[in-house]
Every structure is written in structure tokens, then in C-alpha cells.
Design a protein around this motif. Structure first.
Motif, PDB file in Angstrom:
ATOM      1  N   ASP A 126      37.481  47.546  50.315  1.00 16.96           N
ATOM      2  CA  ASP A 126      36.015  47.544  50.448  1.00 16.96           C
ATOM      3  C   ASP A 126      35.409  48.081  49.154  1.00 16.96           C
ATOM      4  OD1 ASP A 126      33.537  47.231  51.586  1.00 16.96           O
ATOM      5  OD2 ASP A 126      33.999  48.369  53.399  1.00 16.96           O
ATOM      6  N   SER A 127      34.088  48.049  49.101  1.00 11.22           N
ATOM      7  CA  SER A 127      33.403  48.564  47.916  1.00 11.22           C
ATOM      8  C   SER A 127      33.291  50.085  47.938  1.00 11.22           C
ATOM      9  CB  SER A 127      31.999  47.947  47.827  1.00 11.22           C
ATOM     10  OG  SER A 127      31.269  48.221  49.010  1.00 11.22           O
ATOM     11  N   ASN A 169      29.529  38.588  51.473  1.00 11.79           N
ATOM     12  CA  ASN A 169      29.178  38.775  50.065  1.00 11.79           C
ATOM     13  C   ASN A 169      30.282  38.113  49.248  1.00 11.79           C
ATOM     14  OD1 ASN A 169      28.607  39.657  47.457  1.00 11.79           O
ATOM     15  ND2 ASN A 169      27.781  41.605  48.170  1.00 11.79           N
ATOM     16  N   THR A 222      34.046  43.005  49.985  1.00 13.90           N
ATOM     17  CA  THR A 222      33.590  43.492  51.286  1.00 13.90           C
ATOM     18  C   THR A 222      34.690  43.332  52.329  1.00 13.90           C
ATOM     19  OG1 THR A 222      31.318  42.874  50.775  1.00 13.90           O
ATOM     20  CG2 THR A 222      31.841  43.263  53.081  1.00 13.90           C
TER      21      THR A 222
END
Length: 277
Positions: A126-127, A169, A222
């Protein structure tokens, strides 16, 4: 009994000698034969070849269609190179990211009834948090047919079907063969509600540089599960908008064929000129 065998052997020997003599005689006579062929190549003896005799032939072998006259840049865009069952062969698609960041497999959840295989990407990073995705993201890439020929200033239409368990995203980009260099890119975003069902996405990429050995990438940073299917990338300037490569069809048009023959002689199309198609 012995006399009978001896007599048979003598008869066979005599027959063999006769055959040899006949063969030698035939060979000698044949060697003495000679033939003279006289060809009259004067204009008066010639006959004009009908213009309708010359045409062109098409069959989908040796990438005459896919990877040839068809302008599609993506190879195996439906992830079904291995057939309709799963797991299917996704070559030449390759994964961007290791097993701790992303898990890629095929399943039979496609939007298309006659093409049920879809590509499932389980993004584990994930970010933010403990497992951070690389800055360029994780995902998949396709090198096309021996590399995509991307030309500066040209427009390329990318179309695909996608659904996601989380907000989407997704970066769609054209890069060099090693993933370095951003020739063109677009970011597809939306809520999980919007992409909970299969959704058709279209985006237009304008190449900033020329690279004869490019690839198409679909990447994200994401966490979640994303499904992809029927990923297409084509130049916008196809022959009369039909989806054929302009430069190849124009060369065929220059041949001025009078007909097009399709596989197995099942169909022969007579035409005045190929541009009529």
C-alpha cells in the motif's frame, strides 16, 4: 527333389540374365535419344495476362493478422493464450513486483460469457503502513509482439475492462522495454462503488518520445484486489479507422490487387481497388 531345385535355380539365373540384357539395351537406346525444344518468344506469339489474375492472399499464420496487419499492440489481451480453462497462460504478460507485494493469477470471472478468463491482481502492499509499495507501483506489463513501436507525437487509445474491491488508482503507461522512461501515462481513479462491477475504461495516450521496443504497463500503489480483461492498445490513426496498420494496407493497395483470397478458398472477394474495403 535335388534336381528340381537345381532346375529352378537355373531358370531364375536365366531370367536374371535376360532382364539385365533388356535393361542394358533400353539404357543404350535411351542414351541415344535427344530432344530439341524451340520456344517462340516473339511479341506476336504472346498472349496478354488478364489483370484479374493478380490478387492477394490472407491467412492468420506467422502473425499475418495479430502482430501484423492488425494494429493491436497488446499480445494475448484476453489472458487466454493457454485456452479457456484456468490457470491459463498469460504470456507475454509479466508481473511487476515480487510475491510479497503482489499475487497474480487467472480466474473465470470475466464480464464476457464466451471469454471467461480474467486476470486477478491481489495487491499486498500500500502507499502507507508496514508494507509500502515501490514508488512506481506493482502490477503487470505487456511487451506486445517483439516490442511495441511507439512514435513521438502519435496518439494511442488504451481500452480495458476492470473491477476492484477497493477504490481504484491505476496508472496506465507506455515505457521502455525495461520499464524505464515514461513515454506516456494516464491515471485511472474511482471509488470502490464505481468499480465494484466490470467497467469499461478508455484513455488516450500521446507519446512524448519514440521507442521501437516499448511496453504497456498497468500499475498501482493501492492495496486490494483488481481484475483486468481485454486490455487493448492501438494507434489512433489506423487505416480508415478500421483497425488495420496504415503503412501495411497502403503497401497492399499499391499492388492494385483484383481480389483477396481468404483461407481454404472459402471466400474470394473481387474488388476494383483495395481502398474500397
Amino acid at each position: 527333389m535335388g534336381s528340381s531345385k537345381a532346375s529352378c535355380s537355373v531358370s531364375l539365373l536365366q531370367l536374371f540374365i535376360v532382364v539385365c540384357l533388356v535393361f542394358q539395351c533400353f539404357a543404350k537406346n535411351h542414351a541415344d535419344l535427344s530432344t530439341t525444344l524451340i520456344v517462340n518468344a516473339s511479341d506476336a506469339s504472346g498472349k496478354p495476362i488478364p489483370e484479374t489474375l493478380f490478387g492477394i492472399f490472407f491467412e492468420e499464420i506467422n502473425h499475418a493478422g495479430a502482430g501484423g496487419i492488425w494494429a493491436e499492440l497488446v499480445s494475448n489481451r484476453g489472458f487466454e493464450a493457454g485456452g479457456p480453462n484456468t490457470p491459463s497462460n498469460i504470456d507475454p504478460w509479466s508481473v511487476i513486483g515480487n510475491g510479497s507485494l503482489i499475487n497474480v493469477e487467472t480466474d473465470r470471472t470475466s464480464f464476457f460469457d464466451r471469454n471467461k478468463v480474467a486476470l486477478r491482481l491481489e495487491v499486498l502492499c500500500d502507499s502507507k503502513g508496514d508494507n509500502i509499495c515501490p514508488a512506481d507501483g506493482v502490477g503487470v506489463y505487456n511487451p506486445g509482439f517483439w516490442g511495441m513501436n511507439i512514435e513521438q507525437g502519435k496518439k494511442y487509445k488504451v481500452v480495458f475492462y476492470v473491477r476492484s474491491t477497493e477504490s481504484l488508482n491505476l496508472t496506465v503507461s507506455l515505457t521502455g522495454s525495461n520499464g524505464v522512461g515514461n513515454l506516456a501515462s494516464s491515471v485511472i481513479t474511482g471509488s470502490a462503488l464505481h468499480f465494484s462491477n466490470w467497467t469499461k475504461v478508455e484513455t488516450l495516450l500521446v507519446a512524448k518520445e519514440t521507442n521501437r521496443n516499448s511496453r504497456l504497463q498497468l500499475t498501482t500503489t493501492t492495496k486490494g484486489v483488481i481484475w483486468l480483461d481485454q486490455v487493448s492498445a492501438m494507434p489512433l490513426d489506423t487505416y480508415k479507422g478500421h483497425g488495420f496498420r496504415s503503412e501495411l494496407v497502403e503497401m497492399l493497395a499499391d499492388l492494385k490487387p483484383k481480389f483477396i483470397r481468404f483461407p481454404g478458398m472459402y471466400k474470394v472477394v473481387k474488388i476494383d481497388k483495395i481502398s474500397d474495403l
